[in-house]
Design an enzyme around this catalytic site. Structure first.
Site, PDB file in Angstrom:
ATOM      1  N   GLN A 154       0.813  -1.209   0.000  1.00  0.00           N
ATOM      2  CA  GLN A 154       0.000   0.000   0.000  1.00  0.00           C
ATOM      3  C   GLN A 154       0.843   1.253   0.000  1.00  0.00           C
ATOM      4  O   GLN A 154       2.038   1.237   0.313  1.00  0.00           O
ATOM      5  CB  GLN A 154      -0.936   0.001   1.197  1.00  0.00           C
ATOM      6  N   HIS A 209       0.315   5.669   0.926  1.00  0.00           N
ATOM      7  CA  HIS A 209      -0.529   6.727   1.469  1.00  0.00           C
ATOM      8  C   HIS A 209      -0.206   8.046   0.768  1.00  0.00           C
ATOM      9  O   HIS A 209       0.952   8.311   0.429  1.00  0.00           O
ATOM     10  CB  HIS A 209      -0.314   6.875   2.969  1.00  0.00           C
ATOM     11  N   GLU A 243       3.085   7.528   8.931  1.00  0.00           N
ATOM     12  CA  GLU A 243       2.940   6.609  10.055  1.00  0.00           C
ATOM     13  C   GLU A 243       4.292   6.108  10.546  1.00  0.00           C
ATOM     14  O   GLU A 243       5.282   6.091   9.808  1.00  0.00           O
ATOM     15  CB  GLU A 243       2.047   5.425   9.674  1.00  0.00           C
ATOM     16  N   HIS A 280       4.718   0.036   0.915  1.00  0.00           N
ATOM     17  CA  HIS A 280       5.139  -0.732   2.084  1.00  0.00           C
ATOM     18  C   HIS A 280       4.112  -1.806   2.408  1.00  0.00           C
ATOM     19  O   HIS A 280       2.957  -1.733   1.975  1.00  0.00           O
ATOM     20  CB  HIS A 280       5.351   0.180   3.294  1.00  0.00           C
ATOM     21  N   ARG A 286      -3.965   0.613  -2.634  1.00  0.00           N
ATOM     22  CA  ARG A 286      -3.372  -0.715  -2.544  1.00  0.00           C
ATOM     23  C   ARG A 286      -2.763  -1.134  -3.874  1.00  0.00           C
ATOM     24  O   ARG A 286      -3.307  -0.857  -4.937  1.00  0.00           O
ATOM     25  CB  ARG A 286      -4.428  -1.721  -2.086  1.00  0.00           C
TER      26      ARG A 286
END
Length: 425
Positions: A123, A125, A160, A289, A308
């Protein structure tokens, strides 16, 4: 100050035992993939004043694992408030003027415990600019926020960080073209030879992007048989002859969970990462990642925007994913903690949405201060700790957590254990 009750997410890739075992419970009947602490509307934490008061989350609404049932079985059950509702009634009083000015009337971060027992999806972001544009675009064409084909359910970015509690394995970012060529060379199968030729013809990030695009695009993605042949080639290659026995082993392992998925092949293009307990990894926007296994603390901006690339049965918007993916080779970003007091170490990340501190207490009779400011979440990861918040006295044991608002600035602690603290700097 409020006590929090985390919300279980029972995704199929989760471990049945890792999170329950951490908190002293038996393995659950269903996976306990994540435990969320925060105000995200998907699963906001429950809040209450008395740590003995627990809410009951009915089965079929995110509590299939039964962990919460175990947590409340010894006491009474109460209806209670959620953190997003608590904040929404008076955002400025709870969050403070600075947070409201920067992030609006929402908690800027989300804290999770995460326990993958199977590989998560590959995925990416988006950046905040990409998220805002994508959110508006999907609104304009009328895609409902709950629609599974939606890529941007909110207009926020999602940087994240994961902090390892146990050994934690992941794939993060693209290898250098030279290293990709080395890994693909010698694999006796058609798809490896084709990808090798693509990168060799253009040994830079553009060649890597073309190879990655070929793998995941609907028109050119390899067949399940071609993926199976690559897995067999990785399995046949002797470790002493392989430029990366680790990459070969990971491809074989992932293929056991996702046979025929082109994401198995894509894993060879990515950097394998192993975190040992106490180590942390930061993943910014645009970086492909996937978490593979382990138990960790995950902290992120308050967003659910995910595009994804494979290893999933969920919707994939390949064109949008390729548009925002960064294929420039870069090593994974490991963040080292800075010790700011004898008991507190802080991981400083290159975003303002969150900051993670570890507070390690060894002397049960010594009262010490915890640096930080509200709003923040404190989670007792191990042991038992006594806290003083603005002069009021509280106790937390393993698995219990607190939400501190903007006015809860002065915190002292005493005990034997380990606390996690997340705040917005």
């Amino acid at each position: 100050m409020k006590f929090l009750q985390g919300r279980v997410r029972d995704y199929s890739w989760g471990s049945h035992s890792a999170i329950p075992r951490l908190f002293g419970y038996s393995p659950a009947a269903s996976p306990v993939a994540e435990l969320w602490f925060g105000a995200h509307p998907t699963a906001p934490s429950f809040v209450f004043d008395d740590p003995r008061r627990r809410s009951y989350e009915p089965r079929g609404e995110g509590n299939q694992a039964g962990v919460l049932d175990a947590a409340i079985s010894a006491g009474d059950v109460y209806e209670t408030d959620t953190l997003d509702a608590f904040i929404g009634r008076d955002p400025r009083a709870v969050l403070g003027d600075d947070i409201v000015a920067r992030y609006g009337e929402q908690l800027p971060f989300l804290l999770k415990l995460i326990a993958p027992n199977e590989p998560l999806s590959l995925q990416v972001h988006p950046s905040i600019q990409q998220a805002q544009a994508g959110y508006e675009r999907e609104n304009q064409v009328g895609i409902e926020l709950s629609d599974p084909i939606r890529c941007y359910p909110d207009p926020n970015h999602k940087p994240e960080m994961v902090y390892a509690i146990t050994k934690f394995e992941a794939l993060v970012g693209f290898r250098s073209p030279r290293r990709i060529l080395s890994v693909l060379a010698g694999l006796d199968c058609d798809i490896a030879r084709k990808l090798h030729a693509i990168v060799l013809a253009e040994p830079n990030n553009h060649g890597v992007q073309r190879a990655f695009s070929r793998l995941i695009s609907r028109e050119t993605r390899p067949s399940p048989q071609a993926v199976a042949e690559l897995i067999e080639a990785c399995e046949r290659r002797r470790p002493e002859d392989s430029p990366s026995p680790r990459a070969d082993a990971l491809a074989v392992r992932i293929g056991q969970f996702y046979p025929g998925d082109p994401g198995v092949v894509a894993s060879l293009l990515l950097n394998p990462v192993t975190l040992h307990p106490g180590e942390a990894l930061f993943t910014p926007a645009g970086i492909v990642h996937a978490y593979i296994s382990g138990l960790g603390v995950e902290v992120m901006a308050a967003s659910d925007n995910v595009l994804r690339a494979g290893l999933t049965r969920k919707h994939m918007d390949v064109d949008e994913l390729l548009r925002i993916t960064d294929t420039v080779a870069a090593p994974p970003i490991r963040i080292a903690a800075e010790r700011i007091t004898p008991v507190q170490s802080t991981f400083y990340v290159p975003v303002d949405d969150f900051e993670l501190s570890i507070v390690s207490l060894r002397h049960a009779d010594e009262r010490v201060s915890v640096r930080g400011c509200g709003p923040r979440i404190i989670l007792c990861l191990r042991g038992a700790v006594e806290l003083w918040v603005n002069g009021e006295n509280y106790f937390v044991n393993t698995g219990q957590s607190l939400f501190l608002g903007a006015d809860d600035s002065q915190v002292f602690v005493r005990g034997a254990g380990e606390l996690i603290q997340v705040e917005s700097p």
